[in-house]
Design a protein around this motif. Structure first.
Motif, PDB file in Angstrom:
ATOM      1  N   SER A 135       0.816  -1.227   0.000  1.00 44.69           N
ATOM      2  CA  SER A 135       0.000   0.000   0.000  1.00 44.69           C
ATOM      3  C   SER A 135       0.843   1.267   0.000  1.00 44.69           C
ATOM      4  CB  SER A 135      -0.942   0.011   1.209  1.00 44.69           C
ATOM      5  OG  SER A 135      -1.781  -1.122   1.196  1.00 44.69           O
ATOM      6  N   GLY A 136       1.941   1.249  -0.722  1.00 47.61           N
ATOM      7  CA  GLY A 136       2.793   2.422  -0.812  1.00 47.61           C
ATOM      8  C   GLY A 136       3.780   2.572   0.322  1.00 47.61           C
ATOM      9  N   HIS A 137       3.720   1.695   1.342  1.00 46.18           N
ATOM     10  CA  HIS A 137       4.658   1.744   2.465  1.00 46.18           C
ATOM     11  C   HIS A 137       5.787   0.747   2.217  1.00 46.18           C
ATOM     12  CE1 HIS A 137       2.066   4.171   5.151  1.00 46.18           C
ATOM     13  NE2 HIS A 137       1.083   3.583   4.475  1.00 46.18           N
ATOM     14  N   PHE A 138       7.015   1.164   2.523  1.00 42.56           N
ATOM     15  CA  PHE A 138       8.180   0.300   2.366  1.00 42.56           C
ATOM     16  C   PHE A 138       9.029   0.377   3.621  1.00 42.56           C
ATOM     17  CE2 PHE A 138      12.740   0.018   1.495  1.00 42.56           C
ATOM     18  CZ  PHE A 138      12.828  -1.267   0.978  1.00 42.56           C
ATOM     19  N   ALA A 139       9.558  -0.782   4.009  1.00 45.65           N
ATOM     20  CA  ALA A 139      10.494  -0.858   5.130  1.00 45.65           C
ATOM     21  C   ALA A 139      11.531  -1.920   4.801  1.00 45.65           C
ATOM     22  CB  ALA A 139       9.778  -1.200   6.444  1.00 45.65           C
ATOM     23  N   GLY A 140      12.787  -1.595   4.966  1.00 43.97           N
ATOM     24  CA  GLY A 140      13.875  -2.529   4.691  1.00 43.97           C
ATOM     25  C   GLY A 140      14.978  -2.393   5.711  1.00 43.97           C
ATOM     26  N   ALA A 141      15.662  -3.504   5.967  1.00 46.57           N
ATOM     27  CA  ALA A 141      16.743  -3.487   6.948  1.00 46.57           C
ATOM     28  C   ALA A 141      17.691  -4.641   6.668  1.00 46.57           C
ATOM     29  CB  ALA A 141      16.192  -3.589   8.369  1.00 46.57           C
ATOM     30  N   ILE A 142      18.955  -4.433   7.020  1.00 43.77           N
ATOM     31  CA  ILE A 142      19.977  -5.480   7.005  1.00 43.77           C
ATOM     32  C   ILE A 142      20.457  -5.629   8.450  1.00 43.77           C
ATOM     33  CG2 ILE A 142      22.270  -6.134   6.198  1.00 43.77           C
ATOM     34  CD1 ILE A 142      21.699  -4.678   3.622  1.00 43.77           C
ATOM     35  N   VAL A 143      20.316  -6.842   8.988  1.00 42.37           N
ATOM     36  CA  VAL A 143      20.597  -7.088  10.395  1.00 42.37           C
ATOM     37  C   VAL A 143      21.647  -8.187  10.526  1.00 42.37           C
ATOM     38  CG1 VAL A 143      18.309  -6.362  11.140  1.00 42.37           C
ATOM     39  CG2 VAL A 143      18.707  -8.752  10.582  1.00 42.37           C
ATOM     40  N   ARG A 144      22.371  -8.138  11.607  1.00 37.00           N
ATOM     41  CA  ARG A 144      23.303  -9.196  11.957  1.00 37.00           C
ATOM     42  C   ARG A 144      22.670 -10.029  13.050  1.00 37.00           C
ATOM     43  NH1 ARG A 144      28.904  -7.318  14.292  1.00 37.00           N
ATOM     44  NH2 ARG A 144      27.574  -7.035  16.129  1.00 37.00           N
ATOM     45  N   VAL A 145      22.492 -11.325  12.806  1.00 34.33           N
ATOM     46  CA  VAL A 145      21.786 -12.209  13.727  1.00 34.33           C
ATOM     47  C   VAL A 145      22.734 -13.009  14.606  1.00 34.33           C
ATOM     48  CG1 VAL A 145      19.774 -12.386  12.244  1.00 34.33           C
ATOM     49  CG2 VAL A 145      21.648 -13.993  11.950  1.00 34.33           C
ATOM     50  N   SER A 146      24.043 -12.955  14.369  1.00 29.24           N
ATOM     51  CA  SER A 146      25.018 -13.627  15.244  1.00 29.24           C
ATOM     52  C   SER A 146      26.331 -12.851  15.204  1.00 29.24           C
ATOM     53  CB  SER A 146      25.228 -15.087  14.826  1.00 29.24           C
ATOM     54  OG  SER A 146      25.805 -15.156  13.538  1.00 29.24           O
ATOM     55  N   ARG A 147      27.051 -12.887  16.307  1.00 26.94           N
ATOM     56  CA  ARG A 147      28.322 -12.166  16.390  1.00 26.94           C
ATOM     57  C   ARG A 147      29.388 -12.865  15.554  1.00 26.94           C
ATOM     58  NH1 ARG A 147      26.677 -12.005  21.810  1.00 26.94           N
ATOM     59  NH2 ARG A 147      28.047 -13.770  22.276  1.00 26.94           N
ATOM     60  N   PRO A 148      30.406 -12.127  15.138  1.00 25.71           N
ATOM     61  CA  PRO A 148      31.488 -12.765  14.368  1.00 25.71           C
ATOM     62  C   PRO A 148      32.230 -13.804  15.209  1.00 25.71           C
ATOM     63  CG  PRO A 148      31.550 -10.377  14.137  1.00 25.71           C
ATOM     64  CD  PRO A 148      30.560 -10.678  15.227  1.00 25.71           C
ATOM     65  N   GLU A 149      32.873 -14.717  14.511  1.00 24.61           N
ATOM     66  CA  GLU A 149      33.624 -15.753  15.189  1.00 24.61           C
ATOM     67  C   GLU A 149      34.804 -15.135  15.929  1.00 24.61           C
ATOM     68  OE1 GLU A 149      34.801 -18.638  12.365  1.00 24.61           O
ATOM     69  OE2 GLU A 149      32.764 -19.409  12.041  1.00 24.61           O
ATOM     70  N   GLY A 150      35.129 -15.663  17.101  1.00 27.67           N
ATOM     71  CA  GLY A 150      36.265 -15.190  17.881  1.00 27.67           C
ATOM     72  C   GLY A 150      35.944 -14.004  18.759  1.00 27.67           C
ATOM     73  N   GLU A 151      34.771 -13.408  18.649  1.00 31.30           N
ATOM     74  CA  GLU A 151      34.437 -12.261  19.500  1.00 31.30           C
ATOM     75  C   GLU A 151      34.048 -12.755  20.874  1.00 31.30           C
ATOM     76  OE1 GLU A 151      31.210  -8.614  19.562  1.00 31.30           O
ATOM     77  OE2 GLU A 151      31.847  -9.474  17.651  1.00 31.30           O
ATOM     78  N   GLU A 152      34.554 -12.107  21.893  1.00 34.27           N
ATOM     79  CA  GLU A 152      34.313 -12.545  23.248  1.00 34.27           C
ATOM     80  C   GLU A 152      32.841 -12.401  23.600  1.00 34.27           C
ATOM     81  OE1 GLU A 152      36.787 -10.380  25.864  1.00 34.27           O
ATOM     82  OE2 GLU A 152      38.665 -11.194  25.064  1.00 34.27           O
ATOM     83  N   GLU A 153      32.317 -13.442  24.230  1.00 32.42           N
ATOM     84  CA  GLU A 153      30.922 -13.393  24.647  1.00 32.42           C
ATOM     85  C   GLU A 153      30.747 -12.517  25.874  1.00 32.42           C
ATOM     86  OE1 GLU A 153      29.367 -17.251  25.153  1.00 32.42           O
ATOM     87  OE2 GLU A 153      29.694 -17.873  23.083  1.00 32.42           O
ATOM     88  N   ASP A 154      31.731 -12.630  26.806  1.00 29.96           N
ATOM     89  CA  ASP A 154      31.647 -11.800  28.009  1.00 29.96           C
ATOM     90  C   ASP A 154      32.278 -10.451  27.739  1.00 29.96           C
ATOM     91  OD1 ASP A 154      32.324 -14.692  30.029  1.00 29.96           O
ATOM     92  OD2 ASP A 154      30.402 -13.834  29.355  1.00 29.96           O
ATOM     93  N   GLY A 155      31.658  -9.398  28.151  1.00 26.17           N
ATOM     94  CA  GLY A 155      32.170  -8.069  27.876  1.00 26.17           C
ATOM     95  C   GLY A 155      33.356  -7.667  28.729  1.00 26.17           C
ATOM     96  N   GLY A 156      33.720  -8.417  29.780  1.00 23.65           N
ATOM     97  CA  GLY A 156      34.819  -8.012  30.634  1.00 23.65           C
ATOM     98  C   GLY A 156      34.395  -6.913  31.587  1.00 23.65           C
ATOM     99  N   LEU A 157      35.398  -6.121  32.037  1.00 21.91           N
ATOM    100  CA  LEU A 157      35.143  -5.054  32.998  1.00 21.91           C
ATOM    101  C   LEU A 157      35.403  -3.700  32.371  1.00 21.91           C
ATOM    102  CD1 LEU A 157      36.864  -6.604  36.124  1.00 21.91           C
ATOM    103  CD2 LEU A 157      34.447  -6.677  35.520  1.00 21.91           C
ATOM    104  N   THR A 158      34.675  -2.729  32.811  1.00 26.55           N
ATOM    105  CA  THR A 158      34.892  -1.355  32.368  1.00 26.55           C
ATOM    106  C   THR A 158      36.055  -0.743  33.115  1.00 26.55           C
ATOM    107  OG1 THR A 158      33.334  -0.500  33.999  1.00 26.55           O
ATOM    108  CG2 THR A 158      32.434  -1.145  31.852  1.00 26.55           C
ATOM    109  N   LYS A 159      36.379   0.512  32.806  1.00 25.93           N
ATOM    110  CA  LYS A 159      37.473   1.198  33.479  1.00 25.93           C
ATOM    111  C   LYS A 159      37.176   1.385  34.959  1.00 25.93           C
ATOM    112  CE  LYS A 159      38.973   3.706  29.361  1.00 25.93           C
ATOM    113  NZ  LYS A 159      39.208   5.038  28.750  1.00 25.93           N
ATOM    114  N   LYS A 160      35.931   1.495  35.300  1.00 26.41           N
ATOM    115  CA  LYS A 160      35.546   1.665  36.690  1.00 26.41           C
ATOM    116  C   LYS A 160      35.447   0.342  37.435  1.00 26.41           C
ATOM    117  CE  LYS A 160      32.981   5.928  35.859  1.00 26.41           C
ATOM    118  NZ  LYS A 160      31.673   6.615  36.007  1.00 26.41           N
ATOM    119  N   GLY A 161      35.750  -0.767  36.733  1.00 22.35           N
ATOM    120  CA  GLY A 161      35.709  -2.069  37.382  1.00 22.35           C
ATOM    121  C   GLY A 161      34.372  -2.752  37.339  1.00 22.35           C
ATOM    122  N   LYS A 162      33.377  -2.158  36.639  1.00 25.44           N
ATOM    123  CA  LYS A 162      32.057  -2.761  36.534  1.00 25.44           C
ATOM    124  C   LYS A 162      32.006  -3.671  35.302  1.00 25.44           C
ATOM    125  CE  LYS A 162      29.612   1.085  38.695  1.00 25.44           C
ATOM    126  NZ  LYS A 162      28.515   2.076  38.531  1.00 25.44           N
TER     127      LYS A 162
END
Length: 597
Positions: A135-162
């Motif tokens: 009906s004249g409306h358009f929506a499009g997107a390109i999404v990433r559904v999984s992280r690249p190989e070798g990327e750490e799952e855990d984010g680690g700690l920030t500079k403040k230790g959090k």
């Protein structure tokens, strides 16, 4: 992979869950509580169920390989984990070859593909593309559904230790939405569909909608060209579009997507208006597993209810050899019948031509046509009646009756005097039109016909000129027919009209006109004598009025002159003064006329 609750499952956790799953797909298993009997586990139950479905759907043996292709296909692949847990994943995320596979190890293959999908998709991860247009409306997107190989799952700690927030598995890389005016409000349907079903509209709104469709198509194709590199790396491409709108993405010169691309998919569930939020909802629906908790008894009841709901196959009758259909043969006519049919058609054509000549008043053409053959219209000559297959308005009529109905005085005179047409023929059964319809505008003709059931050609005369033709012919040729008779063999003419009668009538008219002229002259002379002589009144002498000085005193009411007396008055007052002045002048003239007498 996500569960419907939204919790992220790691690769190690998913491997543990997958190991606990039984290879049961698209349904449930029926197993016994006795673990010693291996033929009653979930896999065996699934196999038995598939065979029963194949038997019902295909109508063959359970071991028939062709029946395996008729297993009901659902959009969700279900996995069963004892004792009462089921997981469902949409099949469209798997390769096409696996979706169409119907082997006994289907469940195992789906599990292997799920494990492979959890490993990631290379350095950039797995990418999907989603497009919607309606009906004249358009929506499009390109999404990433999984992280690249070798990327750490855990984010680690920030500079403040959090601890850092964990990165989401899904991420929108590119997105675009726009709208064009292509459909009529509250009526639906594109303008191109309306043009194809009806004539092309020329309104201003229709032209705007056609322009909107063209602009929408150009915008989408331009966007696909800009995203060509990202689309090349996408693992799946989902498109929601109608049949006509699907051509926007495919089948055009320089298309980024090919029609036979194995990555193309459609959304296996209903969608709403194309928006960015709707794309996010559809992505979550595709990437999250569905869960249910049903016991073995509940699953068994579902299987039995489903099998009972399937329609029983109808017995296929043995094919009978098709017999060639013979076209009905047209009845063959003998040479005599063919000659008679041809003569009938030629006679109808001659009558149609003659009636056309009479209706147009072509007397010379009618004379020439009838002079070629005496029996051109039939053995009776000019007294023949039109055939039954002729036009209903003139069926069964003679030439004289038709000429009288059309009001052709010259042709009627020629038929009566030169062609000697019979005016005494009873034409009551020759005319199909009712009496009221034929003479609704002629009171005299209606009275004549209402007097009896027999009608002749004279009864069809609607004008005085045609009736006088019959009367003159009756006076000049009184011995030809029984003109004045009203019974059988009579022409029903009320009276004759000879030349002497016409001359006498003209003379009476002249005397009457002369008398009327003399009476008018006498009346004018008497009226002229009664009128009084008009005496012109003497012209009054102009009175000289002394000029009044401007500086001196002036009379109340203003100056005496007529032109200056109305100065300074409103238009209504001026009109009133003028009326009074005219009334006084009229009274003066009346007095003068009375004194003159």
């Amino acid at each position: 992979m996500r569960m419907s609750s939204g919790d992220t499952v790691s690769e190690t956790q998913f491997a543990q869950l997958a190991d606990g799953l039984e290879d049961s797909l698209s349904g449930s298993a029926s197993s016994s509580e006795d673990t010693d009997q291996s033929d009653d586990d979930a896999v065996s139950a699934l196999v038995r169920k598939a065979k029963r479905l194949n038997t019902i759907r295909a109508g063959g043996d359970e071991d028939d390989d062709t029946a395996n292709r008729n297993v009901p296909n659902t959009p969700v692949a279900w996995f069963h984990a004892p004792p009462a847990t089921q997981l469902g994943v949409y099949k469209v995320i798997f390769p096409s070859s696996l979706i169409s596979y119907r082997g006994e190890d289907t469940g195992q293959r789906y599990l292997e593909e799920l494990r492979h999908m959890q490993k990631g998709g290379g350095e950039e991860g797995r990418k999907w593309a989603l497009f919607m247009v309606a009906s004249g409306h358009f929506a499009g997107a390109i999404v990433r559904v999984s992280r690249p190989e070798g990327e750490e799952e855990d984010g680690g700690l920030t500079k403040k230790g959090k601890p850092k927030k964990p990165k989401l598995d899904t991420e929108v890389l590119k997105h675009k939405t726009f709208h064009r005016y292509t459909t009529r409000r509250k009526q639906g349907g594109s303008q191109s569909a309306n043009d194809n079903s009806k004539s092309k509209a020329v309104s201003a709104g229709a032209m705007l909608r056609r322009y909107g469709e063209q602009a929408l198509r150009d915008d989408i194709r331009s966007l696909l060209t800009d995203w060509a590199d990202e689309l090349y790396d996408c693992e799946r491409i989902f498109i929601r579009a109608s049949v006509s709108n699907r051509r926007i993405f495919l089948d055009y010169e320089g298309a980024v997507l090919e029609k036979g691309d194995d990555r193309l998919r459609t959304f296996p569930f209903p969608t709403r208006r194309p928006t960015q939020s709707e794309l996010v909802r559809c992505l979550q629906e595709l990437t999250r597993a569905k869960t249910s908790h049903l016991t073995e008894d509940a699953l068994r009841e579902q299987d039995e209810a489903y099998l009972a709901s399937l329609p029983k196959p109808k017995p296929v009758p043995a094919p009978t050899p098709a017999q060639p259909q013979r076209k009905p043969e047209k009845p063959k006519l003998s040479p005599e019948e063919l000659a008679q049919l041809e003569a009938q058609r030629e006679l109808e054509d001659r009558w149609s031509r003659v009636f056309e000549m009479i209706a147009k008043g072509r007397l010379d053409a009618l004379k020439s046509f009838l002079a070629r053959g005496g029996d051109a219209l039939g053995p009776s000559g000019v007294n023949a009646q039109a055939p039954e297959d002729i036009d209903d308005a003139s069926k069964g009529e003679t030439l004289l009756v038709y000429a009288v109905r059309k009001g052709q005085e010259d042709i009627v005179r020629w038929l009566l005097e030169d062609a000697r047409a019979d005016p005494t023929i009873d034409a009551y059964r020759s005319v199909n039109a009712p009496v009221a319809d034929s003479f609704e505008d002629d009171d005299e003709a209606s009275r004549r016909i209402a007097g009896g059931s027999r009608r002749t050609a004279y009864d069809f005369a609607r004008t005085k000129g045609v009736r006088n033709v019959f009367r003159r012919c009756a006076a000049e040729h009184a011995d030809w027919w029984d003109w004045l008779g009203t019974g059988e063999g009579g022409a029903r003419v009320p009276s004759v009209l000879s030349k002497e009668m016409e001359e006498e009538r003209e003379e009476k008219k002249k005397v009457r006109r002369k008398g009327l002229k003399e009476k008018i002259k006498e009346r004018e002379a008497v009226q002229k004598e009664k009128e009084p002589a008009v005496i012109e009144p003497p012209k009054p002498e102009a009175r000289k009025t002394p000029k009044e000085s401007v500086d001196g005193p002036r009379k109340l009411g203003g100056p005496s002159s007529a032109g200056e007396s109305v100065m300074g008055l409103t238009p209504e007052m001026r009109a009133k003064v003028e009326r009074e002045r005219r009334a006084r002048a009229a009274e003066a003239r009346m007095k003068t006329l009375g004194g003159g007498r």
